[in-house]
Design a protein around this motif. Sequence first.
Motif, PDB file in Angstrom:
ATOM      1  N   GLU A  53       0.813  -1.216   0.000  1.00 17.36           N
ATOM      2  CA  GLU A  53       0.000   0.000   0.000  1.00 17.36           C
ATOM      3  C   GLU A  53       0.843   1.260   0.000  1.00 17.36           C
ATOM      4  O   GLU A  53       0.351   2.341   0.313  1.00 17.36           O
ATOM      5  N   PRO A  66       1.344   7.102   1.569  1.00 16.84           N
ATOM      6  CA  PRO A  66       0.633   8.182   0.863  1.00 16.84           C
ATOM      7  C   PRO A  66      -0.121   9.076   1.844  1.00 16.84           C
ATOM      8  O   PRO A  66      -0.322   8.737   3.018  1.00 16.84           O
ATOM      9  N   THR A  67      -0.570  10.217   1.338  1.00 17.95           N
ATOM     10  CA  THR A  67      -1.324  11.173   2.137  1.00 17.95           C
ATOM     11  C   THR A  67      -2.536  10.508   2.782  1.00 17.95           C
ATOM     12  O   THR A  67      -3.290   9.795   2.126  1.00 17.95           O
ATOM     13  N   ASN A  68      -2.702  10.761   4.073  1.00 18.13           N
ATOM     14  CA  ASN A  68      -3.850  10.259   4.845  1.00 18.13           C
ATOM     15  C   ASN A  68      -3.928   8.740   4.916  1.00 18.13           C
ATOM     16  O   ASN A  68      -4.990   8.183   5.186  1.00 18.13           O
ATOM     17  N   LYS A  69      -2.806   8.071   4.681  1.00 19.23           N
ATOM     18  CA  LYS A  69      -2.778   6.618   4.811  1.00 19.23           C
ATOM     19  C   LYS A  69      -1.657   6.210   5.757  1.00 19.23           C
ATOM     20  O   LYS A  69      -0.577   6.782   5.743  1.00 19.23           O
ATOM     21  N   TRP A 101       1.459  10.034  -4.240  1.00  9.79           N
ATOM     22  CA  TRP A 101       0.664   9.082  -5.005  1.00  9.79           C
ATOM     23  C   TRP A 101      -0.149   8.211  -4.053  1.00  9.79           C
ATOM     24  O   TRP A 101       0.349   7.734  -3.043  1.00  9.79           O
ATOM     25  N   GLN A 102      -1.392   7.967  -4.409  1.00 12.39           N
ATOM     26  CA  GLN A 102      -2.260   7.109  -3.601  1.00 12.39           C
ATOM     27  C   GLN A 102      -2.166   5.646  -4.011  1.00 12.39           C
ATOM     28  O   GLN A 102      -2.454   4.756  -3.214  1.00 12.39           O
ATOM     29  N   THR A 103      -1.763   5.393  -5.235  1.00 13.38           N
ATOM     30  CA  THR A 103      -1.674   4.033  -5.760  1.00 13.38           C
ATOM     31  C   THR A 103      -0.454   3.909  -6.666  1.00 13.38           C
ATOM     32  O   THR A 103       0.124   4.911  -7.114  1.00 13.38           O
ATOM     33  N   GLU A 106      -1.088   5.642  -9.965  1.00  7.78           N
ATOM     34  CA  GLU A 106      -0.836   7.085  -9.954  1.00  7.78           C
ATOM     35  C   GLU A 106       0.649   7.375 -10.117  1.00  7.78           C
ATOM     36  O   GLU A 106       1.042   8.299 -10.831  1.00  7.78           O
TER      37      GLU A 106
END
Length: 250
Positions: A53, A66-69, A101-103, A106
């Motif tokens: 992740e 990633p941001t907020n993860k 990047w969230q994924t 991305e």
Amino acid sequence: MKPLCFLFILLMSATGFAANLSPAEAQRVGRMVWKNECAGTVEGLVSWNKGEEFPSLGIGHFIWYPTNKRGPFDESFPRLVVLFAERGLKPPAWARGAAPWQTSAEMARDPARVKELRGFLSQPKAIEVQTEFLIQRLDAALPKMLEVAPASSRSRVRKNFERLSATPAGIFALIDYVNFKGEGILPTERYKGEGWGLLQVLEGMRGDGDAVREFSDSAKQVLARRVRNSPPERGEGRWLPGWQARVGRY
């Protein structure tokens, strides 16, 4: 300043067992970790492994959420960025927060930033600082492990750590494994209550033979146990052959 002189200054500032490494040995450790994590390639310095992740960065595949993860594993890349700044290096400004990047998809659609970060991380001085970061983590590991280890195993953990730290091969095994699978002290890094970090490997050593071979054998057992205990949906069995080959080379 020549690379060996720069790295010698870094090592002289270290305060633990890893300070026993000569500058040439430390450079070799950095190259070997880089080879273990991403085949020693520049492309591997910024990657996103299937089933994970987060992107993995640098010679040690340092985790960057990633941001907020957030996840169960220790995030190390932001601490490395701090060390870069302390050593006078300037990574891209956008690399000083959470991963953009969230994924993995991305990240694949953002080749400009990927190329920029690979270029920075592959600079000789950046490689040296990453090696210093690996060494610092080992220097800090023993007191952390002894703090959480059961009283009945603390003496064995310390003894096995000291046996390994007496030789360059043993120090490399310690540095590589603590970067690879952590100290083994976080409650979140457990499956069915059992960890897979450096602490658990040291606890599993017999203590009566070649220290590096014992460490390698114990690591194989600990990693196999992790896979047995892991959630089936993670499919961690696909990684076990590579993991065991890695620790088998110690």
